[in-house]
Design a protein around this motif. Structure first.
Motif, short mmCIF file in Angstrom:
data_model
loop_
_atom_site.label_atom_id
_atom_site.label_comp_id
_atom_site.label_asym_id
_atom_site.label_seq_id
_atom_site.Cartn_x
_atom_site.Cartn_y
_atom_site.Cartn_z
N LEU A 142 -6.04 3.64 7.30
CA LEU A 142 -5.61 4.24 6.04
C LEU A 142 -6.77 4.72 5.18
O LEU A 142 -6.58 5.15 4.05
CB LEU A 142 -4.77 3.24 5.24
N ALA A 143 -7.98 4.63 5.76
CA ALA A 143 -9.16 5.00 4.98
C ALA A 143 -9.77 6.28 5.52
O ALA A 143 -9.52 6.70 6.63
CB ALA A 143 -10.18 3.87 5.05
N GLN A 157 -3.85 11.34 8.80
CA GLN A 157 -3.13 10.07 8.61
C GLN A 157 -2.08 9.89 9.70
O GLN A 157 -1.94 8.81 10.26
CB GLN A 157 -2.47 10.03 7.22
N GLU A 198 0.78 -1.24 0.00
CA GLU A 198 0.00 0.00 0.00
C GLU A 198 0.82 1.30 0.00
O GLU A 198 0.59 2.19 -0.81
CB GLU A 198 -0.94 -0.01 1.21
N GLU A 250 -9.30 6.36 0.03
CA GLU A 250 -8.01 6.43 0.70
C GLU A 250 -7.85 7.75 1.46
O GLU A 250 -8.19 8.83 0.95
CB GLU A 250 -6.89 6.27 -0.32
N TYR A 304 -4.85 1.32 -7.24
CA TYR A 304 -5.24 2.67 -6.79
C TYR A 304 -5.66 3.48 -7.98
O TYR A 304 -5.00 3.46 -9.03
CB TYR A 304 -4.08 3.34 -6.04
N LYS A 363 0.90 4.36 -2.88
CA LYS A 363 0.36 5.69 -2.61
C LYS A 363 1.40 6.79 -2.87
O LYS A 363 1.06 7.89 -3.30
CB LYS A 363 -0.16 5.78 -1.18
N ASN A 366 -6.23 10.88 2.45
CA ASN A 366 -5.17 11.70 1.85
C ASN A 366 -4.90 12.98 2.66
O ASN A 366 -4.18 13.85 2.21
CB ASN A 366 -5.48 12.04 0.38
N TYR A 381 -10.98 1.00 -0.08
CA TYR A 381 -11.18 2.21 0.72
C TYR A 381 -11.31 3.43 -0.19
O TYR A 381 -10.77 3.46 -1.29
CB TYR A 381 -9.95 2.55 1.60
N GLY A 384 -8.91 2.79 -3.49
CA GLY A 384 -7.89 1.74 -3.54
C GLY A 384 -8.52 0.42 -3.18
O GLY A 384 -9.51 0.36 -2.46
N TYR A 402 -14.25 4.61 -2.76
CA TYR A 402 -14.60 3.20 -2.53
C TYR A 402 -15.77 2.77 -3.37
O TYR A 402 -15.86 1.62 -3.77
CB TYR A 402 -14.83 2.93 -1.03
#
Length: 496
Positions: A395-396, A431, A235, A424, A275, A239, A426, A422, A463, A281
């Motif tokens: 991570l979501a 995060q 992952e 993702e 991704y 990313k 960002n 997810y 992703g 999602y």
RNA sequence: GGGCUGAUAGCUCAAUGGUAGAGCAGCGUCCUUUUAAGUCGUUGGUUCUGGGUUCGAAUCCCAGUCAGCCCA
């Protein structure tokens, strides 16, 4: 010592070694012979023109798997890459008066398992089997060990895994299952490339094992004087590539997890991660559904597969069920207010469902035990389980209306988790908070370099991951992950 | 990590605590259109390893190795 030669007739290895020594004494080295083929076995059979016996010339090669010796002529069969279908190995017909006395005498000394090349013409036998009438043959490799029995094949699971090469020769189901895996992976690549996804390769040796929660394998680089871990997920590097402007990116790669081995777990396993920038999602739902549907259609030729464990047929065409995680939990526990209960009440609820619960677990772990033990195994038809609790993946993105859940789904089919996906995360600050909470103060477990990359701006993206091994279990009807991995991990033992 | 099951000829499998067998493969013979080819004859065993019980162990007991299944 007696003058009588030792009787080695019972020792097949010794018999074959002595045949090889005889050949070498006569100036023949079967391991140095050369041969050019014109056809695989299936193509040779297709090249036959009905009613035109002995006109089409072919040169074929393969392993001798059947010998039917009739004195001055023999029917034998050779096995090559393309002889796995219904028709099986290709039949050769060798006649003494065609190949000559000397060559025929040598042919009689061949053993099952030997690899040979043959030139000749195609014809159809009395019983209708397309066969090569051999004009000339060459022994290309002597087999010094016998093959397993022709009718029952190899059935000892240990030998099937340790000596996969024998399994592939004598067990057609194993062979077609493992070749089906190759076609599945190949189709996944084509499907994604057709949609402008770019395949990449990212590091296996990493300094932080990120992207999942699992114990990694550790190793050491001598020149750098540094410890590394083998990746547990793809992952975080993919990313970084989203940050780098590769908007549709995927990798099919090996992950390594230093945990138990079971019917569903091999320490190294293959993941697909995809991704797509400017998707989420929900976009991934469409993508994974299309992908699986097209896999079924092209690779299996059907959208309905038999699921032996449940006795149901799994239908991939049509609408796929979509259901929030919490609804499934409320349904399974029969408690509409489950998520308002105290931890003690949840533990009692889980125990009422016959589950063993560790009191040191967090709230969400107790609930998730119910999901993985009592709910997931019953989700046979393709089901998108959506909006998992936020604790389950750092991570979501959190859902806008209900920030206690995530904008994610887990696609479950045949009682197995096949694909998590997810929207993702960002937001680099959010995060970082999630990572730090998860690491529990152990900063060395936080991939700072990844967070630094995120701070440069990662486009919003959907992703998705697919466990290729589990997908293959599902599509091939295999019972164990070991049946879809060519060389599954076993304890090493001395060679026999 | 725990529980259960298994390991016998190259392979697939038999064998009440009492001479370890069969099929295929191998070896030798017959057969120039066979289909798990057929035919006649025939060799081959550290019964996973190490202990123990017993007059006697493939078989019962203990420990170990490897594998499978279930559970963690």
């Amino acid at each position: 010592m007696s003058d009588q030669p030792l009787d080695i007739s019972h020792d097949q290895h010794a018999v074959r070694l002595s045949k090889l020594a005889e050949m070498r004494a006569a100036g023949i080295d079967p391991f140095r012979a050369e041969f050019q083929t014109t056809h695989f076995s299936d193509a040779a059979r297709r090249a036959y023109v009905d009613g035109q016996d002995y006109t089409v010339k072919v040169a074929v090669a393969g392993r001798l798997v059947v010998i039917r010796d009739m004195g001055k002529s023999q029917f034998v069969k050779i096995f090559d890459q393309q002889s796995g279908g219904a028709e099986g190995p290709l039949q050769l017909y060798v006649k003494k008066d065609l190949v000559g006395d000397e060559s025929y005498a040598a042919f009689k000394k061949l053993d099952l398992g030997d690899i040979l090349g043959a030139e000749g013409t195609l014809f159809k036998t009395k019983t209708g089997e397309i066969t090569v009438r051999v004009d000339r043959y060459v022994l290309l490799a002597k087999a010094l060990r016998p093959l397993p029995e022709k009718w029952h094949g190899l059935s000892d699971p240990e030998q099937v895994y340790r000596q996969r090469y024998l399994d592939l020769i004598v067990n057609p189901e194993s062979r077609s299952r493992l070749l089906l895996r190759s076609r599945i992976v190949s189709h996944v690549r084509r499907f994604l490339e057709d949609r402008q996804f770019v395949e990449v390769e990212t590091p296996v040796l990493q300094s932080v094992a990120g992207g999942a929660a699992a114990r990694p394998f550790t190793t050491h680089h001598n020149a750098l004087g540094m410890d590394f871990v083998l990746r547990i997920s793809l992952e975080l590097y993919l990313k970084r590539l989203l940050v780098g402007g590769i908007d549709r990116v995927f990798e099919i790669g090996r992950n390594f997890r230093n945990e138990g081995i079971s019917r569903r777990h091999n320490p190294e396993f293959t993941m697909l991660e995809v991704y797509q920038a400017y998707s989420d999602y929900r976009g991934m739902m469409g993508l994974v559904r299309e992908l699986l549907l097209s896999l079924c259609q092209t690779v299996l030729g059907t959208t309905r597969i038999r699921h032996a464990a449940s006795g149901q047929d799994i239908e991939f065409a049509g609408e796929w069920r979509e259901v929030p995680y919490r609804d499934l939990i409320r349904e399974a526990t029969g408690d509409a207010d489950w998520f308002k209960r105290s931890k003690a009440e949840k533990i009692a609820g889980a125990e009422a469902l016959g589950l063993k619960v560790d009191p040191s677990w967090e709230d969400f772990e107790v609930t998730n035990e119910i999901f993985s033990k009592r709910i997931e195994p019953g989700l046979i038809q393709p089901t998108f389980v959506t909006h998992l609790p936020r604790e389950l993946c750092p991570l979501a993105k959190l859902n806008r209306e209900d920030p206690t859940v995530l904008d994610v789904f887990e696609l479950t089919i045949g009682g197995m988790e096949i694909a998590p996906a997810y929207s993702e995360q960002n937001d680099p600050l959010e995060q970082r908070r999630m990572f730090e909470a998860q690491a529990g103060g152990e900063q060395q477990n936080v991939d700072q370099d990844f967070l630094f990359a995120l701070e440069h701006g990662m486009p919003p993206a959907g992703g998705m991951g697919i466990g290729i091994d589990r997908l293959c279990i599902l599509l091939t009807g295999a019972e164990s992950i070991r049946d879809v991995i060519l060389f599954p991990q076993l304890r090493t033992t001395p060679a026999p």
